[in-house]
Design an enzyme around this catalytic site. Structure first.
Site, PDB file in Angstrom:
ATOM      1  CB  ALA A   1      12.870  -6.353   0.635  1.00  0.00           C
ATOM      2  CE  LYS A   2       7.702  -2.062  -3.988  1.00  0.00           C
ATOM      3  NZ  LYS A   2       6.865  -1.305  -3.054  1.00  0.00           N
TER       4      LYS A   2
END
Ligand code: NAD
Length: 425
Positions: free
Chosen positions: A114-115
């Site tokens: 994720a980011k």
């Protein structure tokens, strides 16, 4: 109260998201990936865009835009940093989320990728404005984060203090302390020993392994490091203690070189005093461009993206390039280095020590029991040695460079998990 709006995000000119997808396409062909799985992991699982109202110190309300992208969760909750930067775009966050999936899979930690990002300029914001922004952003994305769902961490311009605010906001919403919601926290509230040097230590371990494969000794191996921040400075310190000879280092203000070896303890003191490595006595001044092509055995880019290009790749003298930075080598340069027999330890391997120790932090938080630093470093060493061996074996077997070898290991692991879990509903 007057209202001003931050600019909205647009795709980066050289679209990094398309680049990340093309990279996957190439690996899919290399490993013969099933078409359906390829289509599945080619796109993010979930994208959240949020508007963040912040009351500024002058009383005005300012709107910011933020994102959290979850690329894949087949192997576990997703993991990835949060970036506060004026140039954040949704496409960049999507690409970074996908790369996190591969990095976590390569070091075999049970996380997906994720980011997050907020379009803002923290350099011109007060601490109070940053705290307001962080807390409201956390609240907006709290519907999709959590210790069992998605665990943020620091990235560009986000600090342990910001992680502490994220942890506190999420905990306040739930009515009890939840340290496992975020990593990279200060030690006092559930951070892990060894996290500060983990990226550099991981890089050191894979360089040690590369030397073994190349049948070379550590003692006297000459190292040049671009960037003297968290990754670069700690790499210089740890490598010099191990017996490597650090012959050149640089930061944004320039570099210094000494073929006989730099005194790293003195250099760190000089950097703390003056804010830069430039001007350190007992060394010659060099530019950042000269550092990349200087006479050395190991080159560690630990600063910026896209510094090894088609133009300087033919002049690089190192035998090993260890990518402590994310994305320092452009694809055309990769081919040149491979043809020249230079071993590139790709970013998803060489800087994965940071996320590996973030995983250890999460495990310790969930267990509410903390390990000593020796144990953390030993667990990290084992992870990095294994990831190096698996990458090297793939590269050797498929006759490709180490980057493709690393991607082959990682994509295969994610594909296997995705296939085994099947399609819901
Ligand atoms: P940092 O901000 O602590 O340090 C960056 C260093 O790069 C500083 O010394 C700065 O002076 C130098 N620099 C900036 N512009 C430069 C230029 N034009 N030429 C030469 N040097 C320049 O950042 P960091 O955390 O050390 O991150 C560096 C790289 O490592 C980034 O690509 C980051 O994504 C990657 N990385 C870091 C971690 C981590 O745990 N810190 C983990 C994974 C990847």
């Amino acid at each position: 109260m007057s209202i001003s709006a931050d600019r909205t995000a647009t795709a980066a000119p050289d679209n990094v998201w398309e680049m990340a997808q093309r990279q996957l396409d190439e690996i899919a062909r290399l490993i013969g990936l099933n078409d359906a799985i390829h289509a599945y992991i080619r796109v993010p699982k979930r994208v959240l865009e949020v508007s963040i109202p912040v009351k500024m110190d002058d009383g005005r309300l300012r709107m910011y835009t933020g994102y959290r992208v979850q690329h894949n969760m087949s192997r576990g909750p997703s993991k990835g940093g949060i970036r506060f930067h004026p140039d954040v775009t949704l496409d960049e966050v999507k690409a970074l989320a996908m790369w996190m999936t591969w990095k976590c899979a390569l070091v075999n930690i049970p996380f997906g990728g994720a980011k997050g990002g907020v379009i803002c300029d923290p350099k011109v914001m007060s601490l109070q404005e940053l705290e307001h922004l962080t807390r409201r952003f956390t609240s907006e994305i709290s519907i999709i984060i959590g210790p069992e769902k998605d665990i943020p961490a620091p990235d560009v311009y986000t600090t342990p203090q910001i992680m502490a605010w994220i942890m506190d906001t999420f905990s306040m919403q739930h009515g009890y302390s939840i340290p496992g919601v975020v990593t990279g926290k200060p030690i006092a509230i559930g951070g892990s020993l060894g996290r500060d040097k983990a990226t550099a230590r991981g890089c050191l371990f894979v360089v040690d392994e590369a030397l073994k494969v190349l049948d070379r000794k550590i003692e006297g191996t000459r190292v040049a490091i671009q960037g003297f921040g968290n990754a670069g400075m700690h790499a210089a310190e740890l490598m010099s203690k191990r017996g490597y000879r650090i012959v050149a280092v640089s930061d944004s203000r320039g570099g210094v070189a000494n073929p006989k070896g730099l005194d790293i303890t003195g250099l760190i003191a000089h950097k703390e005093e003056t804010g830069s490595v430039a001007g350190f006595s007992g060394a010659d001044r060099i530019t950042n461009a000269e550092l990349l092509t200087c006479d050395c055995d190991v080159l560690v880019p630990a600063a910026l993206e896209k510094v090894i290009t088609r133009d300087n790749a033919p002049s690089i003298q190192a035998t090993i390039v260890a990518e402590a930075a994310n994305g320092p080598t452009v694809p055309e340069a990769d081919e040149i280095l491979f043809d020249r027999g230079i071993m590139v330890l790709p970013d998803i391997l060489a800087n994965a020590g940071g996320v590996a120790v973030s995983y250890f932090e999460w495990v310790q938080d969930l267990q509410e029991s903390f390990w000593d630093e020796d144990e953390i470093n030993e667990r990290l060493r084992r992870k990095m040695v294994k990831a190096f061996a698996e990458t090297h074996e793939q590269a050797r077997r498929r006759k490709v460079d180490m980057r493709k070898g690393a991607y082959a290991v990682a994509v295969d692991r994610v594909a296997e998990a995705t296939k085994l879990r099947g399609l819901y509903p």
